[in-house]
Design a protein around this motif. Sequence first.
Motif, PDB file in Angstrom:
ATOM      1  N   VAL A   5       0.852  -1.190   0.000  1.00 59.62           N
ATOM      2  CA  VAL A   5       0.000   0.000   0.000  1.00 59.62           C
ATOM      3  C   VAL A   5       0.887   1.240   0.000  1.00 59.62           C
ATOM      4  O   VAL A   5       1.773   1.378   0.851  1.00 59.62           O
ATOM      5  CB  VAL A   5      -0.922   0.021   1.236  1.00 59.62           C
ATOM      6  N   LEU A   6       0.669   2.114  -0.966  1.00 56.64           N
ATOM      7  CA  LEU A   6       1.420   3.372  -1.021  1.00 56.64           C
ATOM      8  C   LEU A   6       0.784   4.381  -0.070  1.00 56.64           C
ATOM      9  O   LEU A   6      -0.397   4.706  -0.191  1.00 56.64           O
ATOM     10  CB  LEU A   6       1.418   3.932  -2.446  1.00 56.64           C
ATOM     11  N   ILE A  28      -8.710  -8.175   0.660  1.00 61.77           N
ATOM     12  CA  ILE A  28      -8.114  -9.060  -0.339  1.00 61.77           C
ATOM     13  C   ILE A  28      -7.516 -10.281   0.335  1.00 61.77           C
ATOM     14  O   ILE A  28      -7.643 -11.406  -0.134  1.00 61.77           O
ATOM     15  CB  ILE A  28      -7.028  -8.319  -1.149  1.00 61.77           C
ATOM     16  N   GLY A  29      -6.872 -10.059   1.481  1.00 62.37           N
ATOM     17  CA  GLY A  29      -6.273 -11.148   2.237  1.00 62.37           C
ATOM     18  C   GLY A  29      -4.785 -11.262   1.973  1.00 62.37           C
ATOM     19  O   GLY A  29      -4.331 -11.087   0.847  1.00 62.37           O
ATOM     20  N   GLY A  30      -4.020 -11.528   3.014  1.00 66.55           N
ATOM     21  CA  GLY A  30      -2.572 -11.639   2.868  1.00 66.55           C
ATOM     22  C   GLY A  30      -1.857 -10.655   3.763  1.00 66.55           C
ATOM     23  O   GLY A  30      -2.470  -9.900   4.529  1.00 66.55           O
ATOM     24  N   ASP A  31      -0.537 -10.668   3.701  1.00 68.64           N
ATOM     25  CA  ASP A  31       0.276  -9.747   4.490  1.00 68.64           C
ATOM     26  C   ASP A  31       0.252  -8.361   3.850  1.00 68.64           C
ATOM     27  O   ASP A  31       0.447  -8.226   2.641  1.00 68.64           O
ATOM     28  CB  ASP A  31       1.718 -10.245   4.568  1.00 68.64           C
ATOM     29  N   VAL A  32       0.032  -7.346   4.671  1.00 69.53           N
ATOM     30  CA  VAL A  32      -0.075  -5.976   4.176  1.00 69.53           C
ATOM     31  C   VAL A  32       1.127  -5.159   4.629  1.00 69.53           C
ATOM     32  O   VAL A  32       1.400  -5.051   5.828  1.00 69.53           O
ATOM     33  CB  VAL A  32      -1.375  -5.302   4.665  1.00 69.53           C
ATOM     34  N   ASP A  33       1.860  -4.599   3.662  1.00 71.23           N
ATOM     35  CA  ASP A  33       2.964  -3.696   3.953  1.00 71.23           C
ATOM     36  C   ASP A  33       2.613  -2.303   3.437  1.00 71.23           C
ATOM     37  O   ASP A  33       1.905  -2.164   2.436  1.00 71.23           O
ATOM     38  CB  ASP A  33       4.254  -4.168   3.270  1.00 71.23           C
ATOM     39  N   VAL A  34       3.108  -1.285   4.117  1.00 74.42           N
ATOM     40  CA  VAL A  34       2.870   0.102   3.714  1.00 74.42           C
ATOM     41  C   VAL A  34       4.190   0.725   3.313  1.00 74.42           C
ATOM     42  O   VAL A  34       5.200   0.592   4.027  1.00 74.42           O
ATOM     43  CB  VAL A  34       2.230   0.909   4.859  1.00 74.42           C
ATOM     44  N   LEU A  35       4.198   1.402   2.169  1.00 73.26           N
ATOM     45  CA  LEU A  35       5.397   2.089   1.690  1.00 73.26           C
ATOM     46  C   LEU A  35       5.284   3.581   1.982  1.00 73.26           C
ATOM     47  O   LEU A  35       4.366   4.249   1.502  1.00 73.26           O
ATOM     48  CB  LEU A  35       5.570   1.872   0.185  1.00 73.26           C
ATOM     49  N   VAL A  36       6.201   4.081   2.789  1.00 73.40           N
ATOM     50  CA  VAL A  36       6.264   5.516   3.088  1.00 73.40           C
ATOM     51  C   VAL A  36       7.489   6.088   2.394  1.00 73.40           C
ATOM     52  O   VAL A  36       8.622   5.778   2.754  1.00 73.40           O
ATOM     53  CB  VAL A  36       6.346   5.777   4.604  1.00 73.40           C
ATOM     54  N   ALA A  37       7.250   6.926   1.383  1.00 73.15           N
ATOM     55  CA  ALA A  37       8.344   7.584   0.666  1.00 73.15           C
ATOM     56  C   ALA A  37       8.228   9.080   0.899  1.00 73.15           C
ATOM     57  O   ALA A  37       7.213   9.694   0.571  1.00 73.15           O
ATOM     58  CB  ALA A  37       8.261   7.271  -0.826  1.00 73.15           C
ATOM     59  N   GLY A  38       9.255   9.672   1.477  1.00 74.29           N
ATOM     60  CA  GLY A  38       9.226  11.097   1.777  1.00 74.29           C
ATOM     61  C   GLY A  38      10.557  11.543   2.324  1.00 74.29           C
ATOM     62  O   GLY A  38      11.588  10.886   2.121  1.00 74.29           O
ATOM     63  N   HIS A  39      10.538  12.656   3.049  1.00 72.48           N
ATOM     64  CA  HIS A  39      11.784  13.181   3.627  1.00 72.48           C
ATOM     65  C   HIS A  39      11.477  13.777   4.993  1.00 72.48           C
ATOM     66  O   HIS A  39      10.513  14.533   5.155  1.00 72.48           O
ATOM     67  CB  HIS A  39      12.376  14.247   2.709  1.00 72.48           C
ATOM     68  N   ASP A  40      12.284  13.393   5.981  1.00 74.00           N
ATOM     69  CA  ASP A  40      12.060  13.811   7.369  1.00 74.00           C
ATOM     70  C   ASP A  40      10.624  13.501   7.786  1.00 74.00           C
ATOM     71  O   ASP A  40       9.895  14.350   8.325  1.00 74.00           O
ATOM     72  CB  ASP A  40      12.338  15.316   7.531  1.00 74.00           C
ATOM     73  N   HIS A  86      -0.131  -7.676  -5.109  1.00 69.71           N
ATOM     74  CA  HIS A  86      -1.041  -6.546  -5.263  1.00 69.71           C
ATOM     75  C   HIS A  86      -0.322  -5.266  -4.853  1.00 69.71           C
ATOM     76  O   HIS A  86       0.394  -5.248  -3.853  1.00 69.71           O
ATOM     77  CB  HIS A  86      -2.288  -6.704  -4.378  1.00 69.71           C
ATOM     78  N   ILE A  87      -0.539  -4.216  -5.631  1.00 70.43           N
ATOM     79  CA  ILE A  87       0.006  -2.892  -5.308  1.00 70.43           C
ATOM     80  C   ILE A  87      -1.157  -1.919  -5.323  1.00 70.43           C
ATOM     81  O   ILE A  87      -1.829  -1.735  -6.342  1.00 70.43           O
ATOM     82  CB  ILE A  87       1.083  -2.474  -6.324  1.00 70.43           C
ATOM     83  N   LEU A  88      -1.408  -1.283  -4.175  1.00 65.28           N
ATOM     84  CA  LEU A  88      -2.590  -0.443  -4.009  1.00 65.28           C
ATOM     85  C   LEU A  88      -2.222   0.993  -3.654  1.00 65.28           C
ATOM     86  O   LEU A  88      -1.211   1.254  -2.989  1.00 65.28           O
ATOM     87  CB  LEU A  88      -3.492  -0.990  -2.893  1.00 65.28           C
ATOM     88  N   ALA A  89      -3.072   1.918  -4.069  1.00 63.38           N
ATOM     89  CA  ALA A  89      -2.955   3.321  -3.680  1.00 63.38           C
ATOM     90  C   ALA A  89      -4.348   3.931  -3.704  1.00 63.38           C
ATOM     91  O   ALA A  89      -5.262   3.410  -4.365  1.00 63.38           O
ATOM     92  CB  ALA A  89      -2.022   4.089  -4.615  1.00 63.38           C
ATOM     93  N   ALA A  90      -4.527   5.011  -3.002  1.00 65.67           N
ATOM     94  CA  ALA A  90      -5.810   5.715  -3.025  1.00 65.67           C
ATOM     95  C   ALA A  90      -6.022   6.320  -4.406  1.00 65.67           C
ATOM     96  O   ALA A  90      -5.066   6.684  -5.098  1.00 65.67           O
ATOM     97  CB  ALA A  90      -5.830   6.806  -1.959  1.00 65.67           C
ATOM     98  N   ALA A  91      -7.287   6.433  -4.791  1.00 68.68           N
ATOM     99  CA  ALA A  91      -7.617   7.049  -6.079  1.00 68.68           C
ATOM    100  C   ALA A  91      -7.592   8.567  -5.925  1.00 68.68           C
ATOM    101  O   ALA A  91      -8.574   9.274  -6.182  1.00 68.68           O
ATOM    102  CB  ALA A  91      -8.980   6.573  -6.563  1.00 68.68           C
ATOM    103  N   SER A  92      -6.451   9.066  -5.489  1.00 66.67           N
ATOM    104  CA  SER A  92      -6.216  10.501  -5.293  1.00 66.67           C
ATOM    105  C   SER A  92      -5.357  11.001  -6.450  1.00 66.67           C
ATOM    106  O   SER A  92      -5.001  10.236  -7.348  1.00 66.67           O
ATOM    107  CB  SER A  92      -5.484  10.715  -3.965  1.00 66.67           C
ATOM    108  N   SER A  93      -5.006  12.256  -6.426  1.00 65.44           N
ATOM    109  CA  SER A  93      -4.143  12.777  -7.492  1.00 65.44           C
ATOM    110  C   SER A  93      -2.802  12.056  -7.492  1.00 65.44           C
ATOM    111  O   SER A  93      -2.240  11.769  -8.555  1.00 65.44           O
ATOM    112  CB  SER A  93      -3.948  14.294  -7.313  1.00 65.44           C
ATOM    113  N   GLN A  94      -2.276  11.742  -6.302  1.00 66.89           N
ATOM    114  CA  GLN A  94      -1.001  11.018  -6.236  1.00 66.89           C
ATOM    115  C   GLN A  94      -1.140   9.603  -6.770  1.00 66.89           C
ATOM    116  O   GLN A  94      -0.327   9.138  -7.576  1.00 66.89           O
ATOM    117  CB  GLN A  94      -0.492  10.969  -4.794  1.00 66.89           C
ATOM    118  N   GLY A  95      -2.175   8.890  -6.337  1.00 63.51           N
ATOM    119  CA  GLY A  95      -2.374   7.526  -6.790  1.00 63.51           C
ATOM    120  C   GLY A  95      -2.635   7.429  -8.279  1.00 63.51           C
ATOM    121  O   GLY A  95      -2.099   6.556  -8.970  1.00 63.51           O
TER     122      GLY A  95
END
Length: 307
Positions: A5-6, A28-40, A86-95
């Motif tokens: 998840v982004l 969906i089922g399964g292990d869920v990891d979250v990716l945090v990409a940023g600075h400080d 599976h690779i998921l993101a919110a249906a936002s401008s970023q996603g």
Amino acid sequence: MAILVLAEHDNASLKLDTAKVVACAQAIGGDVDVLVAGHDCVAVVEAAQKLTGVRQVLVADNAAYVNHLPDNLSELILDVASDYEHILAAASSQGKDTLPRVSALLDVAQLSEVIEVVSADTFIRPIYAGNALATVQSLDDKKVMTVRTSAFDAVGNDGAAAAVAIEKVADSLSQFISQSLTKSARPELGAASIVVSGGRGLGSGENFAILEQLADKLGGALGASRAAVDAGFVPNDLQVGQTGKIVAPDLYIAVGISGAIQHLAGMKDSKVIVAINKDPEAPIFQVADYGLEADLFEAVPQLTESV
């Protein structure tokens, strides 16, 4: 099966949308990891670690990701994609800006605006401005999908996920120049529990002041129809609808809004809908839980005074 998840954030706080995408991932089922990409973004990482059901938080803390350029994010996701189905993101401008690049790089089809999980490879998404629902099945090895967060409830904050650092630094040809952000004391439109929206029936931008007073009294966000935005009454970041923001607050008050299909697509999932319009034939009344056939310039001030 593992799901990535982004995270949505501003380098200071984690947006609620991330918790809702995690809820979709758990369905969906399964292990869920979250990716945090940023600075400080230590506070963001800590908030992501607390999300219920998250196994681990992948952390890419580098100046290259401070502005969340989609080229950089897609390159980063591609680097870890081999570990996920599976690779998921919110249906936002970023996603919407990032995941199409990821799906193209992976040579798979993207699933957009998912509102329900049927199985690990089958999902439901709206089509025709939400007037029909399509059940789609993906046979790709990797499912890349954006999630309409208004359709899911956020997970809790009792998790204790581990944080894992990612050393990869993206090196794209894109360059951040500048951005202009609208600051408001009101809640963010997409995350507000109460939304007061106005349409072309208000007649002018100055008349939106009466809606602002009601929104402030209720502690809600201010929204608008596309007609009001196109007329120049309010900026387009307030637009609710198919080409604006999709919202599903506990209370949605539509004032002077006729109820065009384009607008209904963005708010019809609200828990309670209240419509104020002097036209008894306005389509908005067909989806409203409560309708008031009245002159908005009389009804709204009275409503504000009674709150």
